[in-house]
Design a protein around this motif. Structure first.
Motif, PDB file in Angstrom:
ATOM      1  N   MET B 419       0.699  -1.037   0.034  1.00 38.02           N
ATOM      2  CA  MET B 419       0.058  -0.004   0.114  1.00 38.02           C
ATOM      3  C   MET B 419       0.988   1.270  -0.065  1.00 38.02           C
ATOM      4  N   LEU B 423      -0.804   0.850  -4.043  1.00 35.81           N
ATOM      5  CA  LEU B 423      -1.798  -0.303  -4.223  1.00 35.81           C
ATOM      6  C   LEU B 423      -2.889  -0.057  -3.078  1.00 35.81           C
ATOM      7  N   THR B 424      -4.039  -0.384  -3.464  1.00 40.02           N
ATOM      8  CA  THR B 424      -5.036  -0.328  -2.580  1.00 40.02           C
ATOM      9  C   THR B 424      -5.150  -1.665  -1.846  1.00 40.02           C
ATOM     10  N   GLU B 427      -5.761  -4.458  -3.869  1.00 43.12           N
ATOM     11  CA  GLU B 427      -5.058  -4.843  -4.771  1.00 43.12           C
ATOM     12  C   GLU B 427      -3.675  -5.485  -4.324  1.00 43.12           C
ATOM     13  N   MET B 431      -2.507  -9.112  -5.037  1.00 43.87           N
ATOM     14  CA  MET B 431      -0.913  -9.371  -5.532  1.00 43.87           C
ATOM     15  C   MET B 431      -0.218 -10.401  -4.633  1.00 43.87           C
TER      16      MET B 431
END
Lengths: 257, 465
Positions: B419, B423-424, B427, B431
C-alpha cells in the motif's frame, strides 16, 4: 511543503513520539539522527501510514493537507515515499509486475490531480525501468526476481531506491538506508539518491550513524531523543554529534519523566 | 484499515430458459439407467456395465471422510439425464442459438479461434458441439464425445473403458458409471504431438442437475497432448451435482498434461475421480485449479506401472465463504525407478476451508523411487481454515521421499508495504495471493494463467473490509 506539528504516536499504548515538530521545504535534505529507540523509525512509519501505530495528537501537513487520516496508498499517490529499513518479502511477485502496478497507480493519481495524461505504455515502462536500474547498477535480471526474495542486504536497499526512482516522490523518507551496506553498496545507493534529488523533491534521511551523511549532504540535521527533536542545525551538527556521542547528548536533553 | 472495494460477483451465474428435447424425472432408478442406455442406442455390454454400476452404487456406503456436507446430497432430487438438443454441431451455427449464446458469453468460440486445436462443449448431459483441427484429424488424432466414441470406436473404447477406474472404485465412480453421459474421448497416435491444447467445456444450466461426463484419453507411445477443461454453472439456491470420471492411459514415452480450471457456482457438489496409468518412461501431469463449487473432493492420481514413469500434480484451490475444497493427489509407485511430484497450494478466506489430502504409495519391489510432496496453505483472515492429510504407504526401503507443508497468513506488514507503493488494500491482497500461486500459474498456457489470475481477482474483491 511539509510541516509536522506536535506529533504524538504510540504503539500498543506505549507513547513513542512525544511532540515532533519539523518543517521541510522542497529541494531540502534533512537528516534525523538519534540513538536506538528514540523514535526515528516510528516517525518514518507514521508518516507513511503504518497502521500498527496510532497517532494520538498533532498534524502532518503535506502541501497544506493533513495526511494523518489518509490510507498509505493515498499518501503514496500524493508523492510520499518511504524507503524501508527492512523491506518485506512478497513471494511469487516479480519486481517488474509489482513496479508496473505501483507506478501505474501513482502516475494515474498524479495525472488526475494535475489534469494531465501520465499513462505509460508497457514498452515505455520497461524502458524507464531499465534506465533506472542502470542508474543503480542493477542487472536486468533483477526485474524478473521476486520482490525482496533472496535479496542480499545491499540488493534490498537498491531495490528500495529503484522504487523511489520510478515513483518520483516529492517527499522521500529514507529509513536507515545505510544500515547493512558495505562501502561500495552505500556509494551506489547514495549516488542514486543524489541523482534523484532536485529542486522539487525533499528528502528526510533517518540514520543512526554519521557515515551516510558523507555521501548524501544534508542541509539540516535534527537530533531526536525520546520521541522529540531536541536540537536542529546544519551539517556540522552531525560532526559535533559524532565527536560527542549520543550519551552526552542524552544527558543534555533528557526529557523529565 | 477500511478499503473501498466492490463486492465480488460470480460472473457465470446466469441461466437459460429450458428448451430441452428430453429431461428425465427426478431421482435415480433402474429405469432411469436403462432409459439413458436405450436413448443412446448402446451395445449390451455398456447397458450391463451401467446396471452393475447402479447396483454397486446402491450398496456402497457414502465416504465417511472428506466433507461432511456430502451427506446432505439428496440423490432423489437430482435430474440424472437432460438432453438439450438432437444434434451435435460441427460448427457453432448448428448449435441451438440460446446455447451458442451461452458459450459465447463464456468465451469458448473466441478461444477456439485463437489458440485451441479442438473444442468439445457439453451442455447438461450432452456434448452439443465438437471440433478438431483438420490437420490433426489427418494425423489420426481422435477427439470425440464419449457417446460418439462408443458408436464409432467400440473396440478401442471397450479395451480401456472402466479399466483405469473400475466402477466399484468408489461410490461416486459407481454413480458415474451408471448414468454417465458426454465427456471426451481422445486418442493420440504413436509419435504425434498435439502442440496446442484441446479443450472441453462443461456447462450445467438446470437447477438440481446432475452432470456425469466420462472422459477417456489414450496417448499412444511417444505422443503428447494437453487437454484442458473448464466448467461453470448458474447460481441456484438448491444444489447440483457434478461427478465425473476421467481415465487416462499414457503409453511408453508419451506425455499427457490435463489441466482443469474448475469454476462451478457455489451450489455445486463436485465429486470427481481422475486417474492415469503411466507406462515405461511416460509422464502424466495433472494441473488442477479448483476455485468454484460448494464442496470439491478430488484427488487426481497417477499409477506408475513401469520403470521411468513419472507423475506430477500441481494443485491450486481457493476456498471462499461457505466452500470446502478437499483436494490433493495420489501417487502410486507400482514399479521401480519411478518418480512423482505433488505441489499443492491452497488459499482460504472467510468461512472457507481447504484441505490437502494426498497419498504416496510405494509398492513392494518398487525400489529407487523418488517422490516429493510440497503443500502450502495461505489463510487470508482469522476465520478461514486449512488442514492437511498426507498419507504415506511405503513398502520398500530403497526410496527417497520428501514432504514439506507450510501454513502462512498474509502479514500486515506485506499489505502495508504494498500500500505504501500506491496499491489499494484489495490490490495488495490480490498481488500477494497471485504471487502465492505463481509457481502453478506459470505452468499454464498464458491464456489460462491470465484467466486464473482474473478469477482469483474476482474472488478477492469484497474480501477486504
Amino acid at each position: 511543503m511539509f510541516q509536522i506539528e506536535n506529533l504524538h504516536a504510540s504503539i500498543e499504548d506505549k507513547e513513542i513520539l512525544r511532540g515532533v515538530d519539523l518543517t521541510v521545504n522542497a529541494g531540502e535534505i534533512h537528516a534525523i539522527m538519534g540513538p536506538n529507540g528514540s523514535g526515528k523509525s516510528t516517525l518514518a512509519n507514521v508518516l507513511a501510514g503504518n497502521p500498527v501505530y496510532e497517532v494520538t495528537e498533532g498534524t502532518a501537513r503535506f502541501w497544506g493537507q493533513d495526511i494523518l487520516e489518509l490510507e498509505p496508498n493515498e499518501r503514496a499517490q500524493m508523492g510520499i515515499f518511504l524507503a524501508f529499513q527492512y523491506p518485506t518479502v512478497i513471494p511469487g511477485v516479480s519486481m517488474a509486475n509489482f513496479l508496473r502496478m505501483a507506478v501505474g497507480n501513482v502516475r494515474a493519481a498524479r495525472a488526475e490531480a494535475e489534469g494531465t495524461d501520465a499513462k505509460l505504455t508497457p514498452r515505455e515502462f520497461r524502458r524507464l525501468m531499465r534506465e533506472k536500474m542502470a542508474l543503480l547498477k542493477m542487472d536486468d535480471s533483477f526485474a524478473s526476481r521476486y520482490l525482496n526474495e533472496g535479496f542480499s542486504g545491499g540488493e534490498k536497499k537498491r531495490a528500495e531506491i529503484l522504487q523511489m526512482a520510478l515513483l518520483e516522490p516529492s517527499l522521500a523518507i529514507l529509513d536507515e538506508t545505510d544500515s547493512g551496506l558495505d562501502i561500495d553498496a552505500l556509494r551506489v545507493v547514495s549516488e542514486g539518491v543524489n541523482a534523484l534529488q532536485g529542486p522539487k523533491m525533499a528528502t528526510l534521511m533517518i540514520t543512526h550513524y554519521q557515515r551516510l551523511l558523507n555521501y548524501i549532504k544534508p542541509d539540516y540535521v535534527h537530533i531526536m531523543i525520546e520521541g522529540r527533536i531536541v536540537k536542529s542545525g546544519g551539517a556540522d551538527l552531525a560532526m559535533e554529534l559524532e565527536a560527542k556521542g549520543y550519551e552526552k547528548l542524552i544527558g543534555e536533553f533528557a526529557v523529565p519523566a | 484499515m477500511v478499503a473501498q472495494v466492490d463486492i465480488g460477483e460470480y460472473k457465470y451465474g446466469f441461466r437459460d430458459e429450458e428448451d430441452y428435447v428430453f429431461k428425465s424425472q427426478r431421482g435415480l432408478s433402474r429405469e432411469v439407467v436403462e432409459n439413458i442406455s436405450k436413448m443412446k442406442n448402446e451395445p449390451d455390454w455398456m447397458r450391463e456395465f451401467r446396471l452393475k454400476s447402479y447396483e454397486h452404487f446402491l450398496k456402497r456406503p457414502m465416504p465417511n471422510w472428506g466433507s461432511e456436507a456430502i451427506h446432505e446430497i439428496d440423490f432423489d432430487n437430482i435430474f440424472y439425464y437432460i438432453k438439450p438438443s438432437d444434434v451435435q454441431g460441427k460448427t457453432w451455427d448448428e448449435v441451438p442459438a440460446y446455447i451458442k449464446d451461452t458459450f459465447d458469453k463464456l468465451g469458448i468460440p473466441q478461444a477456439e479461434r485463437k489458440f485451441l486445436a479442438g473444442v468439445g462443449a457439453q451442455y447438461e448431459s450432452e456434448v452439443i458441439y465438437h471440433s478438431l483441427r483438420e490437420d490433426l484429424e489427418k494425423l489420426g488424432v481422435i477427439f470425440l464425445d464419449m457417446d460418439g466414441a462408443v458408436r464409432e470406436y467400440p473396440d478401442l473404447v471397450k479395451q480401456y473403458f472402466g479399466t483405469i477406474i473400475p466402477y466399484a472404485d468408489n461410490k461416486f465412480a459407481a454413480l458415474n458409471s451408471a448414468v454417465w453421459s458426454g465427456g471426451s474421448f481422445v486418442y493420440v497416435p504413436e509419435g504425434v504431438h498435439v502442440e496446442v491444447p484441446l479443450q472441453a467445456y462443461f456447462r450445467i444450466n438446470a437447477e438440481n442437475m446432475g452432470q456425469f461426463e466420462r472422459t477417456l484419453i489414450i496417448c499412444a507411445p511417444g505422443s503428447y497432448v494437453h487437454y484442458v477443461e473448464g466448467c461453470t454453472a448458474p447460481t441456484y439456491s438448491t444444489d447440483s451435482l457434478h461427478s465425473a470420471v476421467v481415465e487416462i492411459v499414457v503409453q511408453e514415452g508419451a506425455r499427457c498434461r490435463y489441466t482443469t480450471i474448475q469454476n462451478w457456482s457455489k451450489n455445486v457438489y463436485n465429486l470427481v475421480t481422475k486417474r492415469a496409468a503411466a507406462y515405461k518412461d511416460a509422464t502424466m501431469e495433472w494441473v488442477d485449479g479448483n476455485l468454484g463449487s460448494k464442496v470439491t473432493m478430488k484427488y487426481p492420481a497417477v499409477w506408475m506401472m513401469e520403470p521411468g514413469a513419472r507423475g506430477e500434480v500441481l494443485s491450486v484451490a481457493f476456498a471462499g465463504d461457505g466452500q470446502h475444497q478437499d483436494a490433493g493427489a495420489k501417487m502410486v509407485h507400482a514399479a521401480p525407478h519411478t518418480s512423482s511430484q505433488i505441489t499443492s497450494k491452497s488459499i482460504s478466506k472467510g468461512t472457507g476451508r481447504s484441505s490437502y489430502r494426498g497419498l504416496v504409495k510405494v509398492h513392494k519391489g518398487a525400489d529407487h523411487v523418488r517422490s516429493n510432496v510440497v503443500c502450502d496453505a495461505l489463510l487470508l483472515d482469522e476465520t478461514s481454515a486449512t488442514d492437511t492429510y498426507p498419507y504415506m504407504e511405503i513398502e520398500e526401503e530403497q526410496v527417497s521421499i520428501g514432504h514439506e507443508a507450510t501454513v502462512s497468513k498474509v502479514a500486515d506488514e506485506q499489505i502495508f508495504y504494498l500500500m505504501s507503493r500506491g496499491l489499494t488494500e484489495t490490490e495488495a491482497m490480490s498481488m500477494i495471493v497471485n504471487g502465492f500461486i505463481e509457481p502453478i500459474a506459470k505452468e499454464l498456457p498464458l491464456e489460462y494463467a491470465v484467466e486464473l489470475n482474473r478469477l482469483i481477482q474476482l474472488e478477492m474483491e469484497g474480501s477486504v473490509g
